[in-house]
Each structure stands twice: as structure tokens, then as C-alpha cells.
Design a protein around this motif. Sequence first.
Motif, short mmCIF file in Angstrom:
data_model
loop_
_atom_site.label_atom_id
_atom_site.label_comp_id
_atom_site.label_asym_id
_atom_site.label_seq_id
_atom_site.Cartn_x
_atom_site.Cartn_y
_atom_site.Cartn_z
N PHE A 284 26.18 24.12 -7.79
CA PHE A 284 25.61 25.52 -7.04
C PHE A 284 27.18 25.65 -6.33
CE2 PHE A 284 25.26 22.59 -3.40
CZ PHE A 284 25.26 21.40 -3.75
N ALA A 285 27.01 26.97 -5.94
CA ALA A 285 28.28 27.74 -5.11
C ALA A 285 28.14 27.50 -3.81
CB ALA A 285 28.36 29.14 -5.63
N LEU A 286 27.04 27.59 -3.15
CA LEU A 286 26.83 27.57 -1.94
C LEU A 286 25.96 26.78 -1.31
CD1 LEU A 286 26.67 31.47 -1.61
CD2 LEU A 286 28.58 30.35 -1.25
N LEU A 287 26.16 26.50 0.17
CA LEU A 287 25.42 25.27 0.72
C LEU A 287 23.75 26.13 0.59
CD1 LEU A 287 26.76 24.29 4.06
CD2 LEU A 287 25.97 23.03 2.18
N SER A 288 23.65 27.32 0.61
CA SER A 288 22.44 27.84 0.79
C SER A 288 21.71 27.70 -0.49
CB SER A 288 22.34 29.19 1.35
OG SER A 288 23.38 30.01 0.58
N ILE B 108 34.63 22.89 4.18
CA ILE B 108 33.71 23.59 3.34
C ILE B 108 34.14 24.96 3.51
CG2 ILE B 108 31.47 24.11 2.38
CD1 ILE B 108 30.49 21.31 3.16
N ASN B 109 34.88 25.52 2.48
CA ASN B 109 35.02 27.25 2.68
C ASN B 109 33.67 27.72 2.01
OD1 ASN B 109 37.53 27.03 3.92
ND2 ASN B 109 38.48 26.52 1.88
N GLN B 110 32.88 28.64 2.73
CA GLN B 110 31.63 29.07 2.18
C GLN B 110 31.83 30.71 2.13
OE1 GLN B 110 27.94 28.01 2.21
NE2 GLN B 110 27.15 29.73 2.23
N GLY B 111 32.17 31.06 0.96
CA GLY B 111 32.12 32.65 0.59
C GLY B 111 33.54 33.09 0.91
N GLU B 112 33.85 34.05 0.17
CA GLU B 112 35.15 34.97 -0.07
C GLU B 112 35.87 35.04 1.58
OE1 GLU B 112 35.25 38.51 -2.12
OE2 GLU B 112 34.24 37.37 -3.81
N ALA B 113 34.98 35.46 2.50
CA ALA B 113 35.60 35.69 3.64
C ALA B 113 36.25 34.49 4.66
CB ALA B 113 34.69 36.08 4.54
N ALA B 114 35.62 33.31 3.87
CA ALA B 114 36.01 32.00 4.48
C ALA B 114 37.13 31.47 3.48
CB ALA B 114 34.77 31.15 4.46
N GLY B 115 37.45 32.25 2.40
CA GLY B 115 38.75 31.71 1.44
C GLY B 115 38.12 30.60 0.39
N GLN B 116 36.96 30.83 0.14
CA GLN B 116 36.36 30.09 -0.96
C GLN B 116 36.96 30.90 -2.21
OE1 GLN B 116 32.33 29.86 -1.38
NE2 GLN B 116 32.49 28.01 -2.96
N THR B 117 37.55 29.83 -3.33
CA THR B 117 38.04 30.49 -4.23
C THR B 117 37.25 29.91 -5.39
OG1 THR B 117 39.86 28.63 -4.50
CG2 THR B 117 40.31 30.89 -3.56
#
Length: 112
Positions: free
Chosen positions: A49-53, A87-96
Amino acid sequence: MLNCDCLFCKIIEGKIPSSKVYEDDDMLIFKDIAPKAKVHLLAVPKTHFALLSQADKEGRVMLSRIFEKIPQVAEQNGCGDGFRLVINQGEAAGQTVRHLHVHILGGETLGW
Ligand code: AMP
Ligand code: ZN
């Protein structure tokens, strides 16, 4: 369930090599290929899964086991004096890589 287009699923399946430091039914912990600290490990749940949510019940159980296991694995890998979890969540946080992962950083005194 694994995702065939996902880098970390490929690492979990052994299709891409990694420097593993810990593995069980729920998680894989391996060395980051481009370390941002003297010790830089990545802990990944074996469910994709990609995101915590997006964590379902199984994913949430794996995450709680990951957080239970991290202190021991961190200490065994040179982070006995302390470590930082990110945990980098999402592009704005730098998740690659869109497979949830916990960065474990340490092995030195970290600036904020
Ligand atoms: P993030 O930017 O939070 O999505 O983190 C992804 C992390 O995966 C980065 O720190 C990368 O250096 C790391 N990474 C990318 N490819 C690999 C790989 N093949 N083996 C180990 N770590 C990797
Ligand atoms: Zn994946």
C-alpha cells in the motif's frame, strides 16, 4: 498483495537484490541504497500500500509489528545511541517509492 510495478514489492520478492538486515512474515528491513545518515535502513510491510491512509486491517497489523521490531533491529545495526524514524507521505513530502516505508536513520549525531 504484491504489486508487479512496485520497486519495493520486487525487492520483497527477491527480484531486485537488497542488503537485508531483518525479515519475517510481515516485514523486510534493508539498507537504503543512497544513505542519508551513517546508518539508513528502510522497513517495509510485505503488503503493498502506498499511503498510511490506504492501510487495510492487515496493513495496520503489519505496521504495528514493524514499530515493535524497529528498536531491536536499529540497535543491532549501530543505532544504540538513538535513531530517527521518517515516513514521507506523498510527493510534497518527497515520497518517491509508492510502497509505504519507514526510514530508520542513525549511527551518528543527527542535526534536526
Ligand atoms: P522516499 O523518498 O521516502 O520514497 O524513499 C525512498 C528511498 O528508497 C530513498 O531513500 C532511496 O534512496 C531508496 N531506494 C531507492 N531504490 C532503492 C533500492 N533499490 N534499494 C534500496 N533503497 C532504495
Ligand atoms: Zn509494493
